[in-house]
Design a protein around this motif. Structure first.
Motif, PDB file in Angstrom:
ATOM      1  N   GLY A   1     -58.288 -23.985 -40.305  1.00  0.00           N
ATOM      2  CA  GLY A   1     -59.373 -24.635 -40.399  1.00  0.00           C
ATOM      3  C   GLY A   1     -59.439 -25.591 -41.867  1.00  0.00           C
ATOM      4  N   ILE A   2     -59.886 -26.787 -41.640  1.00  0.00           N
ATOM      5  CA  ILE A   2     -59.764 -27.680 -42.550  1.00  0.00           C
ATOM      6  C   ILE A   2     -61.224 -28.308 -42.953  1.00  0.00           C
ATOM      7  CG2 ILE A   2     -58.824 -29.929 -43.261  1.00  0.00           C
ATOM      8  CD1 ILE A   2     -56.582 -29.269 -41.327  1.00  0.00           C
ATOM      9  N   GLN A   3     -61.736 -28.380 -44.167  1.00  0.00           N
ATOM     10  CA  GLN A   3     -62.906 -28.751 -44.500  1.00  0.00           C
ATOM     11  C   GLN A   3     -63.281 -30.219 -44.077  1.00  0.00           C
ATOM     12  OE1 GLN A   3     -64.367 -28.366 -48.461  1.00  0.00           O
ATOM     13  NE2 GLN A   3     -64.138 -25.943 -48.369  1.00  0.00           N
ATOM     14  N   TYR A   4     -64.462 -30.499 -43.392  1.00  0.00           N
ATOM     15  CA  TYR A   4     -64.518 -31.787 -42.876  1.00  0.00           C
ATOM     16  C   TYR A   4     -63.811 -32.587 -41.800  1.00  0.00           C
ATOM     17  CZ  TYR A   4     -67.113 -31.149 -47.153  1.00  0.00           C
ATOM     18  OH  TYR A   4     -67.831 -30.528 -48.332  1.00  0.00           O
ATOM     19  N   GLN A   5     -62.781 -31.475 -41.219  1.00  0.00           N
ATOM     20  CA  GLN A   5     -62.014 -32.083 -40.156  1.00  0.00           C
ATOM     21  C   GLN A   5     -61.848 -31.327 -39.050  1.00  0.00           C
ATOM     22  OE1 GLN A   5     -60.111 -35.085 -40.544  1.00  0.00           O
ATOM     23  NE2 GLN A   5     -60.610 -35.500 -42.582  1.00  0.00           N
ATOM     24  N   PRO A   6     -61.325 -31.632 -37.975  1.00  0.00           N
ATOM     25  CA  PRO A   6     -61.170 -30.604 -36.755  1.00  0.00           C
ATOM     26  C   PRO A   6     -60.306 -29.754 -37.103  1.00  0.00           C
ATOM     27  CG  PRO A   6     -61.078 -32.976 -35.881  1.00  0.00           C
ATOM     28  CD  PRO A   6     -61.079 -33.324 -37.306  1.00  0.00           C
ATOM     29  N   SER A   7     -60.108 -28.440 -36.661  1.00  0.00           N
ATOM     30  CA  SER A   7     -59.366 -27.404 -36.833  1.00  0.00           C
ATOM     31  C   SER A   7     -57.819 -27.808 -36.348  1.00  0.00           C
ATOM     32  CB  SER A   7     -59.562 -26.104 -36.267  1.00  0.00           C
ATOM     33  OG  SER A   7     -60.856 -25.615 -36.861  1.00  0.00           O
ATOM     34  N   LEU A   8     -56.896 -27.699 -37.073  1.00  0.00           N
ATOM     35  CA  LEU A   8     -55.429 -27.689 -36.528  1.00  0.00           C
ATOM     36  C   LEU A   8     -55.075 -26.443 -35.682  1.00  0.00           C
ATOM     37  CD1 LEU A   8     -52.900 -29.566 -36.423  1.00  0.00           C
ATOM     38  CD2 LEU A   8     -52.302 -28.724 -38.562  1.00  0.00           C
ATOM     39  N   VAL A   9     -54.597 -26.563 -34.461  1.00  0.00           N
ATOM     40  CA  VAL A   9     -54.217 -25.409 -33.834  1.00  0.00           C
ATOM     41  C   VAL A   9     -52.801 -25.801 -33.512  1.00  0.00           C
ATOM     42  CG1 VAL A   9     -54.240 -23.957 -31.887  1.00  0.00           C
ATOM     43  CG2 VAL A   9     -56.684 -25.116 -32.882  1.00  0.00           C
ATOM     44  N   LEU A  10     -51.835 -24.890 -33.825  1.00  0.00           N
ATOM     45  CA  LEU A  10     -50.286 -25.082 -33.541  1.00  0.00           C
ATOM     46  C   LEU A  10     -49.758 -23.703 -32.715  1.00  0.00           C
ATOM     47  CD1 LEU A  10     -49.299 -25.995 -37.203  1.00  0.00           C
ATOM     48  CD2 LEU A  10     -49.832 -27.402 -35.333  1.00  0.00           C
ATOM     49  N   THR A  11     -48.974 -23.800 -31.876  1.00  0.00           N
ATOM     50  CA  THR A  11     -48.060 -22.914 -31.321  1.00  0.00           C
ATOM     51  C   THR A  11     -46.640 -22.912 -31.552  1.00  0.00           C
ATOM     52  OG1 THR A  11     -47.887 -24.443 -29.516  1.00  0.00           O
ATOM     53  CG2 THR A  11     -50.098 -22.985 -29.404  1.00  0.00           C
ATOM     54  N   PRO A  12     -46.153 -21.690 -31.745  1.00  0.00           N
ATOM     55  CA  PRO A  12     -44.435 -21.542 -32.230  1.00  0.00           C
ATOM     56  C   PRO A  12     -43.919 -22.295 -30.703  1.00  0.00           C
ATOM     57  CG  PRO A  12     -45.540 -19.499 -31.706  1.00  0.00           C
ATOM     58  CD  PRO A  12     -46.736 -20.239 -31.528  1.00  0.00           C
ATOM     59  N   HIS A  13     -42.924 -22.802 -30.959  1.00  0.00           N
ATOM     60  CA  HIS A  13     -41.774 -23.271 -29.969  1.00  0.00           C
ATOM     61  C   HIS A  13     -40.403 -22.682 -30.259  1.00  0.00           C
ATOM     62  CE1 HIS A  13     -44.758 -26.409 -28.811  1.00  0.00           C
ATOM     63  NE2 HIS A  13     -44.900 -26.463 -30.091  1.00  0.00           N
ATOM     64  N   THR A  14     -40.432 -21.519 -30.985  1.00  0.00           N
ATOM     65  CA  THR A  14     -39.308 -20.872 -31.105  1.00  0.00           C
ATOM     66  C   THR A  14     -39.622 -19.400 -30.756  1.00  0.00           C
ATOM     67  OG1 THR A  14     -39.598 -20.323 -33.390  1.00  0.00           O
ATOM     68  CG2 THR A  14     -38.196 -22.212 -32.888  1.00  0.00           C
ATOM     69  N   PRO A  15     -38.569 -18.537 -30.213  1.00  0.00           N
ATOM     70  CA  PRO A  15     -38.748 -17.258 -29.674  1.00  0.00           C
ATOM     71  C   PRO A  15     -39.386 -16.420 -31.121  1.00  0.00           C
ATOM     72  CG  PRO A  15     -36.767 -17.839 -29.123  1.00  0.00           C
ATOM     73  CD  PRO A  15     -37.434 -19.012 -29.867  1.00  0.00           C
ATOM     74  N   VAL A  16     -40.299 -15.593 -30.659  1.00  0.00           N
ATOM     75  CA  VAL A  16     -40.732 -14.710 -31.745  1.00  0.00           C
ATOM     76  C   VAL A  16     -39.793 -13.553 -32.044  1.00  0.00           C
ATOM     77  CG1 VAL A  16     -42.672 -12.943 -32.474  1.00  0.00           C
ATOM     78  CG2 VAL A  16     -43.489 -14.977 -30.884  1.00  0.00           C
ATOM     79  N   ILE A  17     -39.556 -13.249 -33.198  1.00  0.00           N
ATOM     80  CA  ILE A  17     -38.453 -12.205 -33.588  1.00  0.00           C
ATOM     81  C   ILE A  17     -39.203 -11.016 -34.125  1.00  0.00           C
ATOM     82  CG2 ILE A  17     -36.738 -11.551 -35.396  1.00  0.00           C
ATOM     83  CD1 ILE A  17     -36.287 -14.825 -35.860  1.00  0.00           C
ATOM     84  N   ASP A  18     -38.712 -10.009 -33.348  1.00  0.00           N
ATOM     85  CA  ASP A  18     -39.232  -8.431 -33.535  1.00  0.00           C
ATOM     86  C   ASP A  18     -38.299  -8.037 -34.572  1.00  0.00           C
ATOM     87  OD1 ASP A  18     -41.306  -8.616 -31.685  1.00  0.00           O
ATOM     88  OD2 ASP A  18     -39.951  -8.298 -29.814  1.00  0.00           O
ATOM     89  N   GLN A  19     -39.207  -7.274 -35.440  1.00  0.00           N
ATOM     90  CA  GLN A  19     -38.468  -6.767 -36.646  1.00  0.00           C
ATOM     91  C   GLN A  19     -38.887  -5.138 -36.703  1.00  0.00           C
ATOM     92  OE1 GLN A  19     -36.112  -8.110 -37.956  1.00  0.00           O
ATOM     93  NE2 GLN A  19     -36.467  -9.831 -38.927  1.00  0.00           N
TER      94      GLN A  19
END
Length: 205
Positions: free
Chosen positions: A187-205
């Motif tokens: 969430g950015i003030q006075y701007q549209p929210s930026l939504v990002l998705t990961p493009h690498t595999p999620v690492i389970d620890q």
């Protein structure tokens, strides 16, 4: 009056009709050309008026750690209390954000969003101090201990910031593994929210 000078009404009407048809044709073509020109001008104006997004970013890596927790059974004063047992999934994301605008950008919240069978579950990112407390509570946490990205960070024009976003979900490992989607909202003030998705595999620890 001679025959050569006699006017024929039928011929005059035909000539007028022909001239009217020619004139109408010119008007139609002129209208079409005008519409095309105006449409082209509007398209150029719209395209030239479009600005790139104020911020862009990338989710560079995501680590996930399930944690089974049981409370001590004592409150802050050492008095007995009911013991609780619950499952959590900690999500850590290494994030890069760049300010493409000519003004500072002010983050006001960061969320991790997991889509499950019953809908979207969202969790607010930990503050920098809370992020450090996670590693105090779980010193053997098998996730790289980087620098936290503050959910209230200020990004100057042209600046790129990097850091770790940490969130927790009250879910079991099984529930988490059944997720359908994963994204991060900035969430950015006075701007549209930026939504990002990961493009690498999620690492389970």
């Amino acid at each position: 009056m001679s025959l050569l000078q006699q006017d024929s009404p039928e011929l005059d009407d035909a000539a007028l009709g022909e001239e009217f048809t020619k004139g109408s044709s010119h008007v139609v073509w002129a209208s079409i050309i005008a519409v095309v020109v105006v449409s082209a001008i509007i398209a150029v104006y719209v395209i030239s008026g479009q600005k790139p997004p104020a911020a862009v970013g990338e989710i560079e890596q995501v680590w996930v750690h399930p944690q089974h927790t049981q409370t001590s059974g004592l409150d802050a004063n050492g008095a007995p209390m009911v013991t609780e047992t619950f499952d959590q999934v900690y999500v850590f994301a290494k994030v890069k954000l760049t300010n493409q605008s000519k003004l500072p950008l002010f983050l006001h919240q960061v969320m991790t969003n997991a889509t499950l069978d019953d809908g979207i579950h969202s969790s607010y990112a930990a503050t920098a101090s809370d992020y450090e407390r996670i590693y105090v509570a779980y010193p053997n946490l098998p996730v790289p201990h980087g620098t936290a990205l503050s959910p209230q960070a200020t990004i100057q024009p042209g600046q790129t910031v990097e850091g770790i976003v940490a969130c927790a979900f009250r879910l079991s490992k099984q529930q988490w593994d059944a997720r359908k989607d994963l994204s991060f909202t900035f969430g950015i003030q006075y701007q549209p929210s930026l939504v990002l998705t990961p493009h690498t595999p999620v690492i389970d620890q």
